[in-house]
Design an enzyme around this catalytic site. Structure first.
Site: not given
Length: 424
Positions: A11, A13-15, A79, A171, A300, A316
């Protein structure tokens, strides 16, 4: 030479990227695997869906982000499982990647609370593909209304239903209302886009349920001033191709958007791990899999609580803090040092835009709303974008939208089902 410790991160992403950043200089080789070749700034994804920003302004190629890190190998692959005994991740199409330490940062998708049959009629918003498909769906609704001779069917095309009043739902509702009332009116001849109806449905008692009640009330009133109808306390019980049912009311609509829930990736299934109802792994206090100290999970993908007993939010900053923490644990282990104390989440604040010139911010020690909050919301999001070019591009797009009520990314590139538009 002895082989270096291999860290596999699933992944980007942010992490995942935060773990990569904080492992710099450690005696490790890193394999970063993702099924897409880009890192996505998800907090602004709804602005791609509503034609404010282009996809390239909030997404960056992963290889470009780690090009100066020779110890990082990037792999475009999906994966499909983890063989914990063999210390290897399984890839779609065959093949495996071995690891000494594994970090699962696989994120989440939208969840339908057991009603997966609703997804074709109420798409969610988690990827660039979701956003461009939803952008086309929203814009095509106005085009269909423009050429629809029957007023009743035309009203269905001009009715937008959003299920879920968390930050994404709020939003989206405010931005669609802004577009219908400010951007589009001079461009259509047969319809009056001021007649657009935006309905926001929330099963709970208030919008932005994770925010203080005063800010939630302000957000609801702000949405209603924009013309958004807010329905609270009634869950959706049916969704089909032409409308929704909530409470005892049915609303006819050709554009329904899901923003009500998330479902974690199948990472827990890969390992047969204990998980919560959303599929998030129940990790140990140091973010490892119980019984597998060589496997970490962050963002997440996991369910973990704050010191106050509340679940760590799937946002995030939480993923970034998890990535930093795990990198620190790995570095300590390799150096033979004492492990850091258990992971503690620090809430930096919550931000949500309601519409043009309106936002709410909760920093805990201070709460802001209105125009000042809107400016701070914009500054914060620009600051966390990757690279000077992206920050300038987004700032200019927002300035153009704000001053001229124009949306430069208002392109219809595909049909709502994801198929390309036909030529001619």
């Amino acid at each position: 030479m002895a082989e270096r410790h291999r860290v596999v991160i699933v992944g980007a992403g942010f992490g995942g990227l935060q773990a990569v950043a904080h492992l710099k200089g450690a005696p490790v080789d890193i394999v970063l695997i993702d099924q897409r070749n880009y890192h996505l700034f998800q907090p602004l994804l709804y602005q791609v869906a509503t034609a404010v920003l282009a996809p390239s302004e909030i997404a960056w190629p992963v290889r470009g982000l780690v090009r100066q890190r020779p110890e990082v190998t990037t792999m475009l692959a999906t994966v499909t499982g983890v063989d914990a005994a063999a210390r290897a991740v399984k890839l779609a199409g065959g093949g495996t990647v071995s690891y000494d330490t594994l970090i699962l940062a696989t994120g989440a998708r939208h969840g339908y609370f057991g009603h997966d049959d609703w997804e074709p009629f109420a798409p969610g918003l988690k990827t660039i593909e979701d956003a461009t498909r939803l952008r086309s769906k929203i814009l095509l609704a106005f085009e269909a209304a423009e050429r629809e001779p029957d007023p009743e069917r035309g009203a269905r095309w001009l009715t937008f239903v959003i299920v879920g009043a968390g930050p994404t739902g709020v939003e989206l509702a405010g931005t669609i209302a802004d577009m219908a009332h400010d951007t589009l009116p001079p461009e259509f001849r047969a319809i009056d886009t001021h007649m657009t109806k935006v309905l926001l449905i929330e099963a709970g008692p208030r919008v932005l349920p994770g925010y203080p009640e005063s800010l939630s009330d302000y957000a609801r009133r702000g949405l209603e001033k924009l013309g958004v109808e807010v329905s609270l306390g009634q869950a959706v019980t049916q969704i089909d191709a032409h409308g929704v049912v909530f409470g005892e009311r049915r609303v006819a609509s050709e554009t329904i958007i899901w923003a009500a829930g998330v479902q974690a990736s199948p990472a827990a299934e890969w390992l047969g791990a204990a998980a919560d109802r959303a599929g998030r792994i129940l990790v140990a206090p140091d973010l490892t899999m119980p019984g597998h100290p060589d496997i970490f999970a962050i963002g997440d993908t996991v369910a973990i609580k704050t010191d106050g007993g509340k679940p760590v939010p799937g946002i995030a900053p939480a993923a970034k803090q998890g990535g930093r923490y795990v990198a620190g644990v790995i570095r300590a282990r390799l150096a033979g040092k004492r492990a850091p104390p258990p992971f503690r989440y620090h809430h930096d604040g919550s931000l949500a835009q309601i519409g043009k010139n309106k936002a709410v911010i909760d920093f805990g020690w201070i709460r802001l709303r209105g125009r000042i909050a809107w400016w701070l919301w914009g500054i914060a999001h620009i600051y966390f974008l990757v690279g000077v070019q992206a920050r300038l591009a987004v700032a200019l797009s927002w300035l153009w939208t704000h001053l001229r009520n124009q949306r430069s990314a208002r392109l219809i590139t595909e049909n709502p089902d994801g198929s390309p538009m036909a030529d001619g």
